[in-house]
Design an enzyme around this catalytic site. Structure first.
Site, PDB file in Angstrom:
ATOM      1  N   ALA A 181       1.171  -4.796   7.226  1.00 27.24           N
ATOM      2  CA  ALA A 181       2.479  -4.218   7.570  1.00 27.24           C
ATOM      3  C   ALA A 181       2.163  -3.030   8.629  1.00 27.24           C
ATOM      4  O   ALA A 181       1.263  -3.154   9.528  1.00 27.24           O
ATOM      5  CB  ALA A 181       3.497  -3.960   6.622  1.00 27.24           C
ATOM      6  N   CYS A 182       2.894  -1.807   8.288  1.00 32.40           N
ATOM      7  CA  CYS A 182       2.805  -0.592   9.245  1.00 32.40           C
ATOM      8  C   CYS A 182       1.491   0.010   9.164  1.00 32.40           C
ATOM      9  O   CYS A 182       1.127   0.830   9.938  1.00 32.40           O
ATOM     10  CB  CYS A 182       4.060   0.232   8.851  1.00 32.40           C
ATOM     11  SG  CYS A 182       5.601  -0.497   9.414  1.00 32.40           S
TER      12      CYS A 182
END
Length: 372
Positions: free
Chosen positions: A155-156
């Site tokens: 993800a981020c």
């Protein structure tokens, strides 16, 4: 063990820009049409009316003023509210690969390194255009790098996890050079019809070149230490996986897009990230007074301001914790690397900084660097 340095960084910025005012006009037109079409059900309490958005609401909630996207027209079409990213023939470069190659070439040019001298390509991103073949292998082919390539998704936090992965391979001696590239088409995974999140994301691609720090003489950032951590949470989620529904089924896509429990994320992630950074710095003997720059994940200005104050023990001075949210919005894995690429050239030899990204998972990764 070999030393590792970041010798180049690259940034691809899509040319199309959506301002808050433009986005609000499109969203409010969509909301008006929805409310008119469902007036009876809304009056009966069977359907919730769509509230209006505003530029002031967006800026106060996030610090975002505009965002770059790969397709502006589709996002601003009240009857659509998502980008038109047409499928390409299998023999044509993918969108992510094109974005990534641009960023990689800029990183290679900065470092003065030929693509053929690169041993590995890691495509670390939240939102991948396809499951396989890996986007990284396509980028490897388009660039003409050697060795191997693979995709990864945290993800981020994907960029910092990718940097640790590449750095570990270089430290161990299995490779000499690696590109970590983060092409993010976040606009395709955002629910632009949801007032609570319709403004969050933008599109971009970043890349960093890591090299074995032996015989290097040019400007670079030595990687002193890396650290990653994860803790499972459902508060940020995207179900767009093997059960993916057709993107054109517009009324049936909500759980296949970005979703978050914003208040829970704020409450739970900030202490986790602050403690992670503090522990990493303490273990490496890096004090707050010796840290010249924080390049944080660009999710929300309030979150970044909180983390900066916790890490430094005071409100960051201008330039110590650069934000690029106002121009790029949240670009997932690429955010901290945009900040690094745009705000790292002014540090003097011996200055230390910290790259940190955090997000769904929960996940957090930090990289302590020193200008050489």
């Amino acid at each position: 063990m070999h030393g590792v340095a970041i010798t180049g960084s690259g940034l691809f910025t899509p040319p199309e820009v959506i301002t808050n005012d433009e986005l609000v006009a499109a969203f409010n037109a969509y909301a008006d049409r929805f409310n008119a079409a469902h007036a009876d059900a809304i009056a009966a309490g069977e359907v919730a009316a769509k509230p209006q958005s505003s530029a002031e609401f967006i800026f106060n909630a996030s610090g975002i003023e505009r965002r770059h996207v790969m397709d502006k027209a589709g996002v601003l079409d009240p009857d659509r509210m998502c980008p038109r990213l047409d499928a390409r023939p299998d023999d044509a470069p993918s969108i992510m690969a094109e974005m990534g190659v641009d960023a990689c070439r800029k990183a290679l040019d900065m470092a003065g390194v030929d693509p053929g001298a690169v041993d590995a390509v890691i495509c670390a991103a939240s939102n991948h255009e396809r499951a396989y073949p890996a986007i990284a292998v396509e980028i490897q082919s388009l660039l003409g790098t050697s060795g191997f390539a693979f995709d990864m998704n945290v993800a981020c936090s994907s960029a910092t996890f990718g940097i640790q992965t590449a750095a570990d391979m270089i430290r161990a001696g299995s490779i000499r050079r690696a590109l970590v590239v983060n092409p993010e088409i976040c606009s395709g995974h955002l629910e632009w019809r949801d007032r609570d999140c319709h403004f969050i994301f933008g599109d971009v691609a970043t890349a960093v070149l890591l090299e074995r720090d032996e015989g290097l003489s040019g400007p670079r950032y030595r990687i002193l230490s890396t650290r990653c951590a994860t803790q499972f949470s459902n508060n940020i989620r995207n179900n767009n996986g093997f059960l993916r529904r057709a993107h054109d089924q517009m009324e049936d896509r909500r759980d296949m897009q970005f979703m978050q429990e914003g208040r829970k994320v704020f409450k739970e992630v900030l202490p986790m990230v602050s403690a992670h950074i503090a522990g990493h710095m303490q273990d490496e003997g890096v004090t707050a007074d010796s840290l010249k720059r924080l390049w944080l994940h660009q999710a929300n200005k309030t979150m970044n301001d909180y983390i900066g104050k916790k890490v430094l023990g005071r409100t960051p001075e201008r330039g110590e914790q650069p934000n690029i949210l106002q121009d790029y919005a949240n670009t997932s894995s690429a955010g901290s690397i945009i900040a690094f690429a745009l705000h790292s050239g002014d540090l003097a030899p011996g200055d230390r900084g910290l790259i940190c990204s955090f997000g769904a998972g929960y996940s957090v990764g930090s990289v302590i660097v020193e200008r050489a």
